[in-house]
Design a protein around this motif. Structure first.
Motif, PDB file in Angstrom:
ATOM      1  N   VAL A  23      14.101   7.138 -10.433  1.00 27.86           N
ATOM      2  CA  VAL A  23      13.122   6.938  -9.365  1.00 27.86           C
ATOM      3  C   VAL A  23      12.046   8.002  -9.536  1.00 27.86           C
ATOM      4  CG1 VAL A  23      12.717   6.970  -6.880  1.00 27.86           C
ATOM      5  CG2 VAL A  23      14.855   6.018  -7.781  1.00 27.86           C
ATOM      6  N   LYS A  24      10.820   7.562  -9.751  1.00 26.49           N
ATOM      7  CA  LYS A  24       9.721   8.521  -9.917  1.00 26.49           C
ATOM      8  C   LYS A  24       9.407   9.197  -8.600  1.00 26.49           C
ATOM      9  CE  LYS A  24       5.082   8.976 -11.895  1.00 26.49           C
ATOM     10  NZ  LYS A  24       5.487   9.967 -12.889  1.00 26.49           N
ATOM     11  N   ASP A  25       9.243   8.412  -7.538  1.00 30.86           N
ATOM     12  CA  ASP A  25       9.066   8.989  -6.208  1.00 30.86           C
ATOM     13  C   ASP A  25       9.232   7.919  -5.142  1.00 30.86           C
ATOM     14  OD1 ASP A  25       6.445   7.721  -5.860  1.00 30.86           O
ATOM     15  OD2 ASP A  25       5.712   9.254  -7.231  1.00 30.86           O
ATOM     16  N   ILE A  26       9.464   8.391  -3.935  1.00 29.71           N
ATOM     17  CA  ILE A  26       9.587   7.533  -2.755  1.00 29.71           C
ATOM     18  C   ILE A  26       8.428   7.870  -1.837  1.00 29.71           C
ATOM     19  CG2 ILE A  26      11.026   6.888  -0.785  1.00 29.71           C
ATOM     20  CD1 ILE A  26      13.454   7.804  -2.359  1.00 29.71           C
ATOM     21  N   GLN A  27       7.687   6.853  -1.403  1.00 36.48           N
ATOM     22  CA  GLN A  27       6.537   7.151  -0.554  1.00 36.48           C
ATOM     23  C   GLN A  27       6.797   6.806   0.914  1.00 36.48           C
ATOM     24  OE1 GLN A  27       3.013   5.002  -1.559  1.00 36.48           O
ATOM     25  NE2 GLN A  27       3.924   2.994  -1.271  1.00 36.48           N
ATOM     26  N   GLY A  28       8.015   6.454   1.234  1.00 41.70           N
ATOM     27  CA  GLY A  28       8.333   6.209   2.639  1.00 41.70           C
ATOM     28  C   GLY A  28       8.865   4.818   2.863  1.00 41.70           C
ATOM     29  N   ARG A  29       9.067   4.513   4.097  1.00 38.13           N
ATOM     30  CA  ARG A  29       9.569   3.206   4.481  1.00 38.13           C
ATOM     31  C   ARG A  29       8.431   2.325   4.953  1.00 38.13           C
ATOM     32  NH1 ARG A  29      15.514   4.120   7.274  1.00 38.13           N
ATOM     33  NH2 ARG A  29      16.500   4.755   5.328  1.00 38.13           N
ATOM     34  N   VAL A  30       8.668   1.037   4.899  1.00 37.75           N
ATOM     35  CA  VAL A  30       7.627   0.099   5.313  1.00 37.75           C
ATOM     36  C   VAL A  30       7.163   0.387   6.735  1.00 37.75           C
ATOM     37  CG1 VAL A  30       7.176  -2.322   5.843  1.00 37.75           C
ATOM     38  CG2 VAL A  30       8.352  -1.720   3.726  1.00 37.75           C
ATOM     39  N   ARG A  31       8.100   0.779   7.604  1.00 35.57           N
ATOM     40  CA  ARG A  31       7.704   1.043   8.985  1.00 35.57           C
ATOM     41  C   ARG A  31       6.909   2.340   9.115  1.00 35.57           C
ATOM     42  NH1 ARG A  31      13.287   1.633   9.099  1.00 35.57           N
ATOM     43  NH2 ARG A  31      14.063   3.742   9.418  1.00 35.57           N
ATOM     44  N   GLU A  32       6.870   3.168   8.025  1.00 32.42           N
ATOM     45  CA  GLU A  32       6.059   4.378   8.036  1.00 32.42           C
ATOM     46  C   GLU A  32       4.680   4.121   7.424  1.00 32.42           C
ATOM     47  OE1 GLU A  32       8.683   6.880   5.874  1.00 32.42           O
ATOM     48  OE2 GLU A  32      10.021   7.236   7.574  1.00 32.42           O
ATOM     49  N   ILE A  33       4.435   2.909   6.979  1.00 28.36           N
ATOM     50  CA  ILE A  33       3.122   2.531   6.466  1.00 28.36           C
ATOM     51  C   ILE A  33       2.290   2.056   7.664  1.00 28.36           C
ATOM     52  CG2 ILE A  33       1.868   0.914   4.983  1.00 28.36           C
ATOM     53  CD1 ILE A  33       4.348   0.888   3.161  1.00 28.36           C
ATOM     54  N   LEU A  34       1.206   2.735   7.929  1.00 27.15           N
ATOM     55  CA  LEU A  34       0.406   2.447   9.112  1.00 27.15           C
ATOM     56  C   LEU A  34      -0.640   1.369   8.808  1.00 27.15           C
ATOM     57  CD1 LEU A  34      -0.159   6.068  10.488  1.00 27.15           C
ATOM     58  CD2 LEU A  34       1.843   4.568  10.685  1.00 27.15           C
ATOM     59  N   THR A  35      -0.879   0.517   9.770  1.00 25.33           N
ATOM     60  CA  THR A  35      -1.851  -0.568   9.632  1.00 25.33           C
ATOM     61  C   THR A  35      -3.049  -0.306  10.534  1.00 25.33           C
ATOM     62  OG1 THR A  35      -0.075  -2.142   9.134  1.00 25.33           O
ATOM     63  CG2 THR A  35      -2.205  -3.059   9.791  1.00 25.33           C
ATOM     64  N   PHE A  36      -4.253  -0.420   9.956  1.00 21.16           N
ATOM     65  CA  PHE A  36      -5.490  -0.174  10.693  1.00 21.16           C
ATOM     66  C   PHE A  36      -6.431  -1.367  10.524  1.00 21.16           C
ATOM     67  CE2 PHE A  36      -3.826   3.976   9.520  1.00 21.16           C
ATOM     68  CZ  PHE A  36      -3.986   4.722  10.678  1.00 21.16           C
ATOM     69  N   PRO A  37      -7.289  -1.606  11.540  1.00 27.17           N
ATOM     70  CA  PRO A  37      -8.310  -2.651  11.381  1.00 27.17           C
ATOM     71  C   PRO A  37      -9.376  -2.221  10.369  1.00 27.17           C
ATOM     72  CG  PRO A  37      -8.635  -1.455  13.438  1.00 27.17           C
ATOM     73  CD  PRO A  37      -7.337  -0.960  12.864  1.00 27.17           C
ATOM     74  N   THR A  38     -10.014  -3.202   9.757  1.00 24.96           N
ATOM     75  CA  THR A  38     -11.101  -2.921   8.816  1.00 24.96           C
ATOM     76  C   THR A  38     -12.429  -3.378   9.423  1.00 24.96           C
ATOM     77  OG1 THR A  38     -10.931  -5.085   7.727  1.00 24.96           O
ATOM     78  CG2 THR A  38      -9.542  -3.307   6.872  1.00 24.96           C
ATOM     79  N   VAL A  39     -13.512  -2.939   8.817  1.00 26.49           N
ATOM     80  CA  VAL A  39     -14.853  -3.284   9.328  1.00 26.49           C
ATOM     81  C   VAL A  39     -15.121  -4.775   9.194  1.00 26.49           C
ATOM     82  CG1 VAL A  39     -15.834  -1.017   8.927  1.00 26.49           C
ATOM     83  CG2 VAL A  39     -15.839  -2.696   7.075  1.00 26.49           C
TER      84      VAL A  39
END
Length: 452
Positions: free
Chosen positions: A341-357
């Protein structure tokens, strides 16, 4: 732990060690054999799987449906392979368990914290629990710690002391083996923790990554004065800055381990420090995208599908974990046959969703925030997404910190991701709030979870 059980555990441990020296081809043949044995047993004893895999008994693994935690819990009684097991009784047992008791006198029961709103209950029979312990021992050995009952290593573990949590159960079992162990809760005040560690002087220090980060700062400040030969981080994402601090505090003795209550040990770092070796003789691990298609080494997956080869009481076949990681495309010089495993970037629930322009939305991975927050002169931090915006929690600020520069860095990073800048508030707090397990995720969302 009685003598026959101890001998059984050490036998399992030695078997796992030998499997580190097989070829990749031999490992894959072993996986095929163990998968066949698992499926035959499961189809013979689990009504749920007979229906879930109906018409697919001879299908390849990648054609089987994905098992989620919610599906497992919804069909708990039919999924387990012992008809004496009932969810209502397991829940009652877990709620009242005070230590080393066994459900039905033969099952170890652990629970997940339920941070997704859906707590899970997982059980193993006594043989399976010994396999789980043996996999932990192998992880310790990869970090240079040999678990020899005749020469026990003095250990301190800072995780959860709740008997329902797997880390606490493992510590209790090691204590029963005669391992001198100081078990502290991650919620313990830092001053008290430091005093106890200074008195104990552990050779092996094991804890959540967030705790390792704080203790490294305490060591560098001179308040903590210990000299562990090995430091093991687990259960949380280990960031580059936390690693840097730990190495500065104690030398190059930090090792990362990866495991879950659901599936047991999954990966462990060896002395080459090239990443974590997947324990592929214990589980078949698929790194996949949101549509369950495999992703190539070097790319982040959306989640994992784990088939645990040694679990029979509660079989897990293509069980979904929402961890986002990427595999290395190179082999480790240590010679083990397992992928890295090269690296772990977190869990899906730790991925934040934001609106776009443009009116859509964009997912922003935790590493975007960690790259900024890791540079701050703080003891600990947390990025929390609420309905009213982002809250940047900072604890233990120990040097000059320009909040305007921090806000500008966050704005620049989110703009680069294509996100509309939310309201962002910096909050200096005495300590970072912990989950029930004592874990402290670096990035989290308190917005309603929407499955991918």
């Amino acid at each position: 732990m009685d003598t026959p059980m101890m001998k059984n555990l050490l036998s399992k441990y030695e078997t796992l060690r030998k499997q580190e020296h097989v070829s990749r081809q031999q490992l894959q043949a072993y996986q095929v054999q163990e998968l066949q044995r698992l499926r035959e047993y499961t189809y013979a004893h689990s009504p749920f799987y007979r229906e879930f895999h109906k018409g697919l008994f001879d299908a390849p693994l990648e054609d089987l449906p994905v098992l989620t935690k919610s599906t497992l819990m919804d069909h708990f009684d039919d999924l387990v392979t012992d008809r004496a097991i009932h969810l209502r009784d397991v829940r009652t047992f877990a709620a009242n368990n005070q230590g080393d008791e066994l459900y039905l006198d033969r099952y170890v029961v652990h629970s997940t914290s339920g941070s997704t709103g859906n707590p899970g209950l997982f059980l193993m029979d006594s043989e399976e629990w010994l396999t789980a312990l043996a996999s932990s021992f192998r992880g310790f050995e990869e970090a240079g710690v040999k678990m020899d009952p005749n020469h026990p290593v003095k250990m301190a573990q800072i995780t959860s002391t709740n008997p329902s949590h797997m880390s606490s159960g493992g510590a209790s079992s090691m204590g029963n083996m005669g391992v001198p162990i100081l078990l502290l809760t991650a919620a313990e005040p830092i001053q008290s923790m430091v005093e106890k560690l200074n008195s104990w002087q552990p050779q092996l220090l094991l804890g959540y990554a967030s705790i390792i980060r704080i203790l490294a700062y305490e060591q560098l400040s001179g308040r903590l004065q210990i000299a562990p030969s090995t430091v093991i981080s687990g259960s949380e994402v280990l960031t580059p800055e936390t690693r840097r601090r730990a190495v500065q505090a104690w030398g190059n003795v930090l090792f990362d381990m990866y495991g879950t209550t659901d599936c047991g040990g999954i990966g462990a770092e060896c002395k080459e420090h090239r990443g974590m070796h997947l324990q592929e003789d214990l589980a078949i691990i698929e790194v996949v995208d949101r549509n369950n298609r495999p992703v190539p080494a070097g790319d982040y997956g959306e989640k994992l599908l784990v088939t645990v080869l040694w679990k029979r009481a509660q079989p897990l076949i293509r069980y979904e974990l929402d961890d986002s990681l990427r595999l290395s495309s190179v082999h480790c010089p240590c010679g083990r046959p397992f992928r890295l495993v090269k690296d772990i970037q977190g869990r899906v629930r730790e991925i934040l969703t934001f609106p776009t322009v443009t009116g859509g939305s964009v997912k922003v991975h935790p590493i975007v925030f960690e790259n900024i927050m890791d540079t701050l002169p703080v003891n600990a931090y947390q990025v929390v997404q609420e309905a009213d915006g982002l809250h940047l929690l900072l604890s233990g600020v120990h040097d000059a910190l320009n909040e305007d520069e921090l806000l500008a860095a966050v704005k620049k990073a989110l703009t680069k991701q294509g996100a509309v800048m939310p309201k962002v508030e910096v909050q200096r707090v005495p300590s970072i709030p912990q989950a029930a397990s004592g874990k402290t995720p670096l990035v989290k969302s308190n917005l309603p979870h929407t499955p991918a």
